[in-house]
Design a protein around this motif. Sequence first.
Motif, PDB file in Angstrom:
ATOM      1  N   LYS A   1       0.805  -1.222   0.000  1.00 24.57           N
ATOM      2  CA  LYS A   1       0.000   0.000   0.000  1.00 24.57           C
ATOM      3  C   LYS A   1       0.838   1.272   0.000  1.00 24.57           C
ATOM      4  CE  LYS A   1      -3.825  -2.333   2.330  1.00 24.57           C
ATOM      5  NZ  LYS A   1      -4.728  -2.355   3.500  1.00 24.57           N
ATOM      6  N   ASP A   2       2.135   1.163   0.228  1.00 22.59           N
ATOM      7  CA  ASP A   2       3.009   2.333   0.276  1.00 22.59           C
ATOM      8  C   ASP A   2       3.325   2.803  -1.143  1.00 22.59           C
ATOM      9  OD1 ASP A   2       4.848   4.270   0.732  1.00 22.59           O
ATOM     10  OD2 ASP A   2       6.159   3.070   2.015  1.00 22.59           O
ATOM     11  N   SER A   3       2.790   3.965  -1.522  1.00 24.88           N
ATOM     12  CA  SER A   3       2.975   4.473  -2.890  1.00 24.88           C
ATOM     13  C   SER A   3       4.378   5.006  -3.135  1.00 24.88           C
ATOM     14  CB  SER A   3       1.953   5.585  -3.170  1.00 24.88           C
ATOM     15  OG  SER A   3       2.130   6.656  -2.252  1.00 24.88           O
ATOM     16  N   THR A   4       5.164   5.180  -2.083  1.00 27.48           N
ATOM     17  CA  THR A   4       6.526   5.706  -2.259  1.00 27.48           C
ATOM     18  C   THR A   4       7.519   4.617  -2.649  1.00 27.48           C
ATOM     19  OG1 THR A   4       7.114   5.391   0.071  1.00 27.48           O
ATOM     20  CG2 THR A   4       6.058   7.479  -0.527  1.00 27.48           C
ATOM     21  N   VAL A   5       7.095   3.371  -2.608  1.00 26.37           N
ATOM     22  CA  VAL A   5       8.004   2.271  -2.947  1.00 26.37           C
ATOM     23  C   VAL A   5       8.298   2.292  -4.444  1.00 26.37           C
ATOM     24  CG1 VAL A   5       8.302  -0.230  -3.001  1.00 26.37           C
ATOM     25  CG2 VAL A   5       7.193   0.854  -1.047  1.00 26.37           C
ATOM     26  N   LYS A   6       9.574   2.224  -4.807  1.00 26.39           N
ATOM     27  CA  LYS A   6       9.992   2.218  -6.206  1.00 26.39           C
ATOM     28  C   LYS A   6      10.348   0.787  -6.615  1.00 26.39           C
ATOM     29  CE  LYS A   6       9.863   6.740  -6.286  1.00 26.39           C
ATOM     30  NZ  LYS A   6       8.792   7.463  -7.012  1.00 26.39           N
ATOM     31  N   TYR A   7       9.777   0.334  -7.730  1.00 25.97           N
ATOM     32  CA  TYR A   7      10.005  -1.031  -8.191  1.00 25.97           C
ATOM     33  C   TYR A   7      10.996  -1.062  -9.346  1.00 25.97           C
ATOM     34  CZ  TYR A   7       6.104  -2.596  -5.358  1.00 25.97           C
ATOM     35  OH  TYR A   7       5.292  -2.896  -4.303  1.00 25.97           O
TER      36      TYR A   7
ATOM     37  N   HIS B   1       9.321  -8.633   1.228  1.00 26.15           N
ATOM     38  CA  HIS B   1       9.900  -7.962   2.391  1.00 26.15           C
ATOM     39  C   HIS B   1       9.290  -6.582   2.592  1.00 26.15           C
ATOM     40  CE1 HIS B   1      13.830 -10.526   2.514  1.00 26.15           C
ATOM     41  NE2 HIS B   1      12.737 -11.254   2.414  1.00 26.15           N
ATOM     42  N   THR B   2       9.002  -5.906   1.480  1.00 29.44           N
ATOM     43  CA  THR B   2       8.369  -4.596   1.583  1.00 29.44           C
ATOM     44  C   THR B   2       6.987  -4.717   2.211  1.00 29.44           C
ATOM     45  OG1 THR B   2       9.553  -3.931  -0.420  1.00 29.44           O
ATOM     46  CG2 THR B   2       7.720  -2.543   0.280  1.00 29.44           C
ATOM     47  N   ALA B   3       6.275  -5.775   1.844  1.00 28.71           N
ATOM     48  CA  ALA B   3       4.959  -6.002   2.438  1.00 28.71           C
ATOM     49  C   ALA B   3       5.076  -6.240   3.936  1.00 28.71           C
ATOM     50  CB  ALA B   3       4.283  -7.194   1.759  1.00 28.71           C
ATOM     51  N   LEU B   4       6.163  -6.891   4.369  1.00 28.68           N
ATOM     52  CA  LEU B   4       6.364  -7.147   5.796  1.00 28.68           C
ATOM     53  C   LEU B   4       6.592  -5.864   6.578  1.00 28.68           C
ATOM     54  CD1 LEU B   4       8.780 -10.224   5.660  1.00 28.68           C
ATOM     55  CD2 LEU B   4       6.409 -10.237   6.410  1.00 28.68           C
ATOM     56  N   GLU B   5       7.105  -4.853   5.907  1.00 26.19           N
ATOM     57  CA  GLU B   5       7.518  -3.629   6.590  1.00 26.19           C
ATOM     58  C   GLU B   5       6.387  -2.983   7.379  1.00 26.19           C
ATOM     59  OE1 GLU B   5       9.696  -0.672   8.056  1.00 26.19           O
ATOM     60  OE2 GLU B   5      10.381  -2.495   7.066  1.00 26.19           O
ATOM     61  N   ARG B   6       5.191  -3.033   6.853  1.00 26.43           N
ATOM     62  CA  ARG B   6       4.081  -2.348   7.511  1.00 26.43           C
ATOM     63  C   ARG B   6       3.684  -3.007   8.821  1.00 26.43           C
ATOM     64  NH1 ARG B   6      -1.246  -4.373   4.385  1.00 26.43           N
ATOM     65  NH2 ARG B   6      -2.205  -3.036   5.927  1.00 26.43           N
ATOM     66  N   TYR B   7       4.209  -4.216   9.071  1.00 26.95           N
ATOM     67  CA  TYR B   7       3.879  -4.908  10.316  1.00 26.95           C
ATOM     68  C   TYR B   7       4.951  -4.701  11.377  1.00 26.95           C
ATOM     69  CZ  TYR B   7       0.717  -7.008   7.004  1.00 26.95           C
ATOM     70  OH  TYR B   7      -0.230  -7.177   6.034  1.00 26.95           O
ATOM     71  N   ALA B   8       5.943  -3.860  11.045  1.00 28.72           N
ATOM     72  CA  ALA B   8       7.038  -3.611  11.985  1.00 28.72           C
ATOM     73  C   ALA B   8       6.635  -2.549  12.990  1.00 28.72           C
ATOM     74  CB  ALA B   8       8.275  -3.152  11.230  1.00 28.72           C
TER      75      ALA B   8
END
Length: 737
Positions: free
Chosen positions: A356-362, A382-389
């Motif tokens: 959901k983070d729009s700032t992530v660059k792919y 791993h990026t998806a995991l970040e929001r649960y930190a």
Amino acid sequence: KLFDTKDGRFPYGSTQDYLNPIILIKLVQLGMAKDDILWDDMLERAESVAEINKSDHGAACLRSSILLSLIDKKLKIRDPRAKDFAAMYQTIPFLPFLTKPAGFSLDWKGNSFKPETMFAATDLYIAEHQDIVCLLQPILNENSHSFRGCGSVPLAVKEFLGLLRKPTVELVVNQLREVAKSVDDGITLYQENITNACYKYLHEAMMQSDSTKMAVTEKLKTFSFILVENAYVNSEKVAFHLNFEAAPYLYQLPNKYKNNFRELFESVGVRQSFTVEDFALVLESIAQEKGTKQVTEENFQLCRRIISEGIWSLIREKKQEFCEKNYGHIVLPDTNLKLLPAKSLCYNDCPWIKVKDSTVKYCHADIPWEVPLKLGAVPKRHTALERYASNVCFTTLGSEFGQKEKLTIRINSILNAYPSEKEMLKELLQNANYAKATDICFVFDPRQHPVDRIFDDKWAPLHGPALCVYNNQPFTEDDVRGIQNLGRGTKEGNPCKTGQYGVGFNSVYHITDCPSFISGNDILCIFDPHARYAPGATSVSPGRMFRDLDADFRTQFSDVLDLYLGTHFKLDNCTMFRFPLRNAEMAKVSEISSVPSSDRMVQNLLDKLRSAGEEPSMFINHLEKISICEIVKATCASIVRYSVKGNISDGDRVKRKQFQASVIESFTTKRQVPDIPVQQVTYTMDTEDSEGSLTTWLICNRCGFSSIDKVSQSVVSAHKNQDITLFHSGGVAACIT
């Protein structure tokens, strides 16, 4: 044509007098020159060419031709005076030069002179050296005099005039420098021939001596002189081998140069192949040229080739840790065709995952995912995991979690303190009891679980057989903190928590390298002493913790959560530990233990616990039920192999609780051994197991000493000095029915 009539050098008259053939013969006999001329006279005639050239260039060229023929005659008869006149003839301007050939588009040196100019031999080079000097020096014109030349000059005459001298290395280098400047209209055949001739000459020259080689090398390094694909480039941009198109940044040396002039190009720094650093500099150059703008489609395709065919071929066999450390700065194209450092990008390894983070660059989809992975780009998982930190940071996957000491150094010594795997199960029983759980279940899961929706490929080895341990109490925040502290746990200040999630918990490393647990169905904690399996684990924080596991997490990482047997146990407000067995491959690289754990080993452990019957429940204060289960591979059903329950009356439960409170009070006030009051509680417990065995036990727990004088003084001193930190309590049990 060597003399004019007005020069007064011919007999004057008619056939009746001096021009009579008989008289002419007599004159020759008297010394008149015929078919020959003295060196001095020839020298004077050579000097006269310049004068006649002022009015008649054709006549001057003819006279030059005649003089050269006469010199040749004298040289053929080995005239001994020839060497006396050679130096003088070399400095007289009586030789014509060659004008620019048709179709020659470069700056021909002869074009800077008037067409009728005559040169001394010292100022000219013969046509043999034309390609290596023509842009800097005039060339002798050996065409016939009707084409403003002096005619073909014999080799002996060229030697006499000093025309056989070779150009200097410096002159040829400057010729190459000059030709390399003229590339505006493309490379012509003349230009290519000149370039090849210069390479050949310099290559042969440098092979003659080390000093010449050094001089040539130093001069060539000062400008771009290598002709590749219609451009002259410096040696840093050229390699002997490059299997893809990378112009205008990098080039492969043409085969004709590799085969004929290898030593020349090696000496100036042309390498066998390019390095990762070379390719990285190209990408960085393109990035700087574009700034924050998108790269063009042409540049993108170039970047793709450099990354896919250049960089990947060089890092394919290197370890990921090395690549991340040394090459993580390399820029890669993102989905918007902007070049960004690999470590700042995410690559889409799992299309089904939502971020959901729009700032992530792919990273761009046309770049093979193996490249950004090696360079340290973050997987989408791993990026998806970040929001649960709990402490959000793009490069930190989850909260930093794990035992903060170098576990692989200390765990062996801890295992030595708990040498029996059987003690491991007792520790887990104690831990559950201290957590005030009333129900614990040991579950052997022999299955291989799916590895589709997992954190990453490094996690996959943990999806094999495992021992799982369930209890019906969730972790507290204190427990979460305590389990990370190797050798301390949450026991401090509470004697009823001796060993809870401290040293004793580490006994699980007898069978696993990566224990984990899920608590309250909302917190997932992973221990990874090697920092090898958990996503983002490091030697500083050898583990990961993820909180607030919502529906997205459960969908995106469903194969991970299925490991914790949520279909068999109610996990809300409970805890499920999972200890994946150390298989043979893991044991080979384990720094904890090189001994693999087998299914049979776990079954033996559970059999020993089963054979102990109700004994483990005698002196635990909260656990009322202990079960041993197994998941059937074929059906995935859970089967209870053994269970035992313990029951006490409500009144006895109150007495036991009061005893525990008194013990805790004595410990927390740090009373010395003589000051600890004697306290005792006695109660009965009824046990029943799944095999129908019913037993009643009389249990007595006591703390303090009734006769302090019988206690060894060394024990009292050791307790006072905190050499002994265990509390002085004990208990006995007797079977009464």
